[in-house]
Design a protein around this motif. Structure first.
Motif, mmCIF file in Angstrom:
data_model
loop_
_atom_site.group_PDB
_atom_site.id
_atom_site.type_symbol
_atom_site.label_atom_id
_atom_site.label_comp_id
_atom_site.label_asym_id
_atom_site.label_seq_id
_atom_site.Cartn_x
_atom_site.Cartn_y
_atom_site.Cartn_z
ATOM 1 N N ALA A 178 53.235 -36.615 -123.477
ATOM 2 C CA ALA A 178 52.650 -36.396 -124.073
ATOM 3 C C ALA A 178 51.289 -35.971 -122.943
ATOM 4 O O ALA A 178 50.549 -35.286 -123.602
ATOM 5 C CB ALA A 178 52.007 -37.749 -124.891
ATOM 6 N N LYS A 179 51.244 -36.951 -121.854
ATOM 7 C CA LYS A 179 50.256 -36.235 -121.125
ATOM 8 C C LYS A 179 50.224 -35.723 -119.638
ATOM 9 O O LYS A 179 49.243 -34.825 -120.162
ATOM 10 C CB LYS A 179 50.170 -37.954 -120.031
ATOM 11 C CG LYS A 179 48.864 -38.146 -119.150
ATOM 12 C CD LYS A 179 49.023 -39.691 -118.248
ATOM 13 C CE LYS A 179 47.606 -39.844 -117.738
ATOM 14 N NZ LYS A 179 47.514 -38.557 -116.274
ATOM 15 N N GLU A 180 51.171 -35.175 -120.252
ATOM 16 C CA GLU A 180 51.825 -34.145 -119.178
ATOM 17 C C GLU A 180 51.595 -32.850 -119.673
ATOM 18 O O GLU A 180 50.832 -31.918 -119.423
ATOM 19 C CB GLU A 180 52.850 -34.429 -118.403
ATOM 20 C CG GLU A 180 53.319 -35.011 -117.475
ATOM 21 C CD GLU A 180 52.261 -34.899 -116.122
ATOM 22 O OE1 GLU A 180 52.118 -33.472 -115.940
ATOM 23 O OE2 GLU A 180 51.889 -36.451 -115.679
ATOM 24 N N ILE A 181 51.712 -33.108 -121.047
ATOM 25 C CA ILE A 181 51.738 -31.863 -121.791
ATOM 26 C C ILE A 181 50.468 -31.383 -122.233
ATOM 27 O O ILE A 181 49.760 -30.421 -121.973
ATOM 28 C CB ILE A 181 52.621 -32.421 -123.153
ATOM 29 C CG1 ILE A 181 53.972 -31.932 -123.379
ATOM 30 C CG2 ILE A 181 51.990 -30.882 -124.265
ATOM 31 C CD1 ILE A 181 55.206 -32.424 -124.485
ATOM 32 N N HIS A 182 49.370 -32.318 -122.298
ATOM 33 C CA HIS A 182 47.890 -32.615 -122.688
ATOM 34 C C HIS A 182 47.659 -32.035 -121.875
ATOM 35 O O HIS A 182 46.390 -31.467 -122.012
ATOM 36 C CB HIS A 182 47.774 -34.119 -123.747
ATOM 37 C CG HIS A 182 46.201 -34.387 -123.472
ATOM 38 N ND1 HIS A 182 45.630 -33.840 -124.922
ATOM 39 C CD2 HIS A 182 45.318 -34.528 -122.860
ATOM 40 C CE1 HIS A 182 44.265 -34.384 -125.094
ATOM 41 N NE2 HIS A 182 43.663 -34.341 -124.096
ATOM 42 N N GLU A 183 47.515 -32.505 -120.793
ATOM 43 C CA GLU A 183 46.741 -31.976 -119.580
ATOM 44 C C GLU A 183 47.131 -30.645 -119.384
ATOM 45 O O GLU A 183 46.138 -29.802 -118.862
ATOM 46 C CB GLU A 183 46.603 -32.759 -118.084
ATOM 47 C CG GLU A 183 46.528 -34.129 -118.527
ATOM 48 C CD GLU A 183 46.854 -35.037 -117.199
ATOM 49 O OE1 GLU A 183 47.830 -34.294 -116.698
ATOM 50 O OE2 GLU A 183 46.256 -36.575 -117.477
ATOM 51 N N LEU A 184 48.398 -30.362 -119.653
ATOM 52 C CA LEU A 184 48.390 -28.977 -118.799
ATOM 53 C C LEU A 184 47.950 -28.276 -119.974
ATOM 54 O O LEU A 184 47.189 -27.155 -119.791
ATOM 55 C CB LEU A 184 49.729 -28.429 -118.305
ATOM 56 C CG LEU A 184 50.486 -27.572 -118.486
ATOM 57 C CD1 LEU A 184 49.949 -26.997 -117.062
ATOM 58 C CD2 LEU A 184 51.963 -26.932 -118.746
ATOM 59 N N LEU A 185 48.317 -28.247 -121.360
ATOM 60 C CA LEU A 185 47.872 -27.592 -122.096
ATOM 61 C C LEU A 185 46.377 -26.989 -122.657
ATOM 62 O O LEU A 185 46.507 -26.423 -123.554
ATOM 63 C CB LEU A 185 48.981 -27.636 -123.690
ATOM 64 C CG LEU A 185 50.332 -27.416 -123.174
ATOM 65 C CD1 LEU A 185 50.310 -27.152 -124.626
ATOM 66 C CD2 LEU A 185 50.364 -25.519 -122.875
ATOM 67 N N SER A 186 45.746 -28.393 -122.276
ATOM 68 C CA SER A 186 43.583 -28.260 -122.290
ATOM 69 C C SER A 186 43.402 -27.538 -120.857
ATOM 70 O O SER A 186 42.884 -26.657 -121.828
ATOM 71 C CB SER A 186 43.523 -29.958 -122.037
ATOM 72 O OG SER A 186 44.162 -30.983 -122.784
ATOM 73 N N VAL A 187 44.310 -27.181 -119.816
ATOM 74 C CA VAL A 187 43.741 -26.276 -119.309
ATOM 75 C C VAL A 187 44.162 -24.451 -119.930
ATOM 76 O O VAL A 187 42.721 -23.631 -119.531
ATOM 77 C CB VAL A 187 44.516 -25.567 -117.671
ATOM 78 C CG1 VAL A 187 44.024 -25.184 -116.908
ATOM 79 C CG2 VAL A 187 43.386 -27.621 -117.081
#
Length: 102
Positions: free
Chosen positions: A40-49
């Motif tokens: 969830a953290k990885e997806i959140h960080e990447l897709l936030s950009v």
């Protein structure tokens, strides 16, 4: 003015922006409640950009209507409140977090 390419059309970038918002909001809530782990953290960080890029493009494509909102008193108040929150978030704090770059 030349017609924008299909990829840069409002009919495509608006739903992309909305979908990215939903995913980033959902993963943000998961992270808030410590659910979902590293994925969830990885997806959140990447897709936030990606969301920020899509939102900026959406803003550019809808600039005229956005500019009309900037003249309204409620928008001015919300803009000032947003700047205060950003200044508080970026202005020092306790730190301790790691930089995502480096």
């Amino acid at each position: 003015m030349a017609k924008p390419s299909w990829f840069l059309s409002k009919s495509l970038i608006t739903p992309i922006t909305a979908a990215l918002f939903l995913v980033v909001a959902f993963t943000g809530v998961l992270l808030l409640f410590h659910v979902g782990g590293g994925a969830a953290k990885e997806i959140h960080e990447l897709l936030s950009v990606v969301f920020v890029a899509a939102a900026v493009l959406h803003l550019v494509l809808n600039w005229r209507i956005f500019a009309s909102y900037l003249k309204r008193p409620v928008t001015i108040v919300l803009g000032i409140a947003t700047l205060v929150v950003l200044a508080t978030t970026l202005g020092g704090g306790e730190g301790g977090g790691r930089s995502p770059v480096g």
